[in-house]
Motif scaffolding. Structure first.
Motif, PDB file in Angstrom:
ATOM      1  N   ASN A   1       0.827  -1.207   0.000  1.00 23.28           N
ATOM      2  CA  ASN A   1       0.000   0.000   0.000  1.00 23.28           C
ATOM      3  C   ASN A   1       0.861   1.256   0.000  1.00 23.28           C
ATOM      4  O   ASN A   1       2.015   1.242   0.435  1.00 23.28           O
ATOM      5  CB  ASN A   1      -0.944   0.030   1.198  1.00 23.28           C
TER       6      ASN A   1
ATOM      7  N   THR B   1      -3.831   0.531  -3.039  1.00 23.69           N
ATOM      8  CA  THR B   1      -4.282   0.696  -1.663  1.00 23.69           C
ATOM      9  C   THR B   1      -3.495   1.818  -1.009  1.00 23.69           C
ATOM     10  O   THR B   1      -2.300   1.977  -1.280  1.00 23.69           O
ATOM     11  CB  THR B   1      -4.063  -0.609  -0.863  1.00 23.69           C
TER      12      THR B   1
ATOM     13  N   ARG C   1      -8.409   1.334  -2.615  1.00 23.81           N
ATOM     14  CA  ARG C   1      -8.698   0.813  -1.289  1.00 23.81           C
ATOM     15  C   ARG C   1      -8.059   1.741  -0.261  1.00 23.81           C
ATOM     16  O   ARG C   1      -6.866   2.026  -0.344  1.00 23.81           O
ATOM     17  CB  ARG C   1      -8.155  -0.612  -1.143  1.00 23.81           C
TER      18      ARG C   1
ATOM     19  N   ARG D   1      -7.437   2.535   3.842  1.00 25.15           N
ATOM     20  CA  ARG D   1      -7.464   2.150   5.254  1.00 25.15           C
ATOM     21  C   ARG D   1      -6.906   3.321   6.060  1.00 25.15           C
ATOM     22  O   ARG D   1      -6.071   4.075   5.547  1.00 25.15           O
ATOM     23  CB  ARG D   1      -6.633   0.881   5.486  1.00 25.15           C
TER      24      ARG D   1
ATOM     25  N   GLU E   1     -11.469   0.344   3.879  1.00 24.67           N
ATOM     26  CA  GLU E   1     -11.147  -1.082   3.877  1.00 24.67           C
ATOM     27  C   GLU E   1     -11.119  -1.600   5.305  1.00 24.67           C
ATOM     28  O   GLU E   1     -11.617  -2.688   5.595  1.00 24.67           O
ATOM     29  CB  GLU E   1      -9.795  -1.295   3.197  1.00 24.67           C
TER      30      GLU E   1
ATOM     31  N   TYR F   1      -4.577  -9.116   2.061  1.00 22.88           N
ATOM     32  CA  TYR F   1      -4.502  -7.660   1.981  1.00 22.88           C
ATOM     33  C   TYR F   1      -3.136  -7.221   1.450  1.00 22.88           C
ATOM     34  O   TYR F   1      -2.133  -7.907   1.654  1.00 22.88           O
ATOM     35  CB  TYR F   1      -4.706  -7.034   3.363  1.00 22.88           C
TER      36      TYR F   1
END
Length: 325
Positions: free
Chosen positions: A80, A103, A134, A136, A161, A262
């Motif tokens: 990510n 991400t 995505r 987070r 996420e 992930y």
């Protein structure tokens, strides 16, 4: 087996890596590197950590440099982007450093900032990444349960996420998870794993939907894998703002996980302006192999004599702690 301190000191080099943006309160990341029979390893517990905690990081480094690692089941790791607590206007420039990442992990709950700042930052990430990206968020345990619930509601429209370590304690995580479960936003535990004397307490309490694991703080790849197996929860492997050498240890951990659902937080080389080797993401992933830093690169990034002496003294103290365990 603990190698003699002299064996570590013989190849030890201390580096100082300049950062593209302030992260975790620092503009320069320092690390001590040394070479063992299996290759190079990194010892870089954060400056404020006491020796007892830092010694576990040294155990991880020794394990990586002296012991064969678990067999990999994949040769590349999806990673990510990491967005520090920057103003929303700087988000696009940060994301541009993470080539091909689908991400983004966004830092929130920064001291001195407000929830409005967090919302603006996450909104900017969503706008930059589009609907398929995505997102987070990571609060590093800074919210109480009510604050975390309010924040999750405020950020939910950006299709999270998961939310990482929203609260500091396991009971708080469990309560928040109960409150937001209907929203379908998972709760992840990080500090409650890596800074706990009982890293399985989260799983027993039903306080998280997934766990974030880091090789250095957990004493190495093998021990981290044991924690994942015992917890029985999906795992995300993340870095501790490592150099490329430390990232290769994290990649070895991610490569050995039987299942990896992930993207991992191992793309943080893109937060540095310079590094001991190139481990920046390519097409959203990094390789799982070891890193061998060049001598000229280490020399260029060498820390000052004062800082080198500080790290060498810390190395000696932590080695003494391990010898006494």
């Amino acid at each position: 087996m603990l190698p003699p301190l002299a064996d570590l000191v013989d190849s030890a080099r201390v580096v100082a890596l300049p950062m593209a943006a302030r992260f975790r309160g620092v503009d320069v990341r320092e690390a001590l590197l040394f070479e063992g029979p299996e290759g190079w390893a990194e010892f870089s517990p954060f400056i404020e950590y006491e020796d007892a905690e830092a010694a576990t990081w040294l155990a991880a480094a020794i394990d990586f440099a002296w012991s064969p690692q678990p067999a990999p089941v994949r040769d590349r790791i999806g990673v990510n982007a990491t967005v520090p607590a920057v103003p929303a206007s700087q988000v696009a420039a940060v994301l541009a450093r993470f080539a091909g990442c689908r991400t983004a992990k966004v830092k929130v709950a920064e001291p001195g900032q407000t929830l409005a700042d967090d919302v603006a930052r996450v909104r900017a990430v969503r706008e930059a990444m589009g609907p398929e990206g995505r997102i987070r968020v990571d609060a590093n345990g800074a919210w109480n349960v009510d604050e975390a619930e309010h924040a999750v509601h405020a950020l939910a429209e950006y299709d999270l996420e998961y939310v990482e370590q929203p609260c500091a304690t396991v009971p708080e995580l469990a309560e928040l998870r109960r409150r937001v479960k209907y929203m379908g936003i998972p709760v992840a535990a990080d500090e409650s794993i890596r800074k706990s004397s009982d890293p399985l307490a989260v799983a027993r309490a039903g306080a998280a939907d997934l766990i974030v694991i880091k090789a250095q703080p957990l004493g190495g790849v093998t021990h981290a894998l044991q924690i994942v197996t015992a917890a029985g929860l999906p795992a995300v492997v993340s870095s501790a703002l490592d150099t490329a050498v430390g990232l290769s240890q994290g990649a070895a951990l991610a490569a050995a996980l039987p299942s990896l659902e992930y993207d991992c937080g191992l793309g943080t080389a893109s937060l540095f302006l310079d590094d001991v080797a190139d481990r920046r993401p390519v097409d959203g992933s990094i390789p799982a192999g070891r890193v061998t830093p060049g001598a000229a690169t280490i020399d260029r990034l060498a820390a000052s004599d004062e800082r080198r002496d500080w790290w060498m003294a810390r190395l000696a103290r932590c080695h003494e702690v391990l010898a006494a365990r």
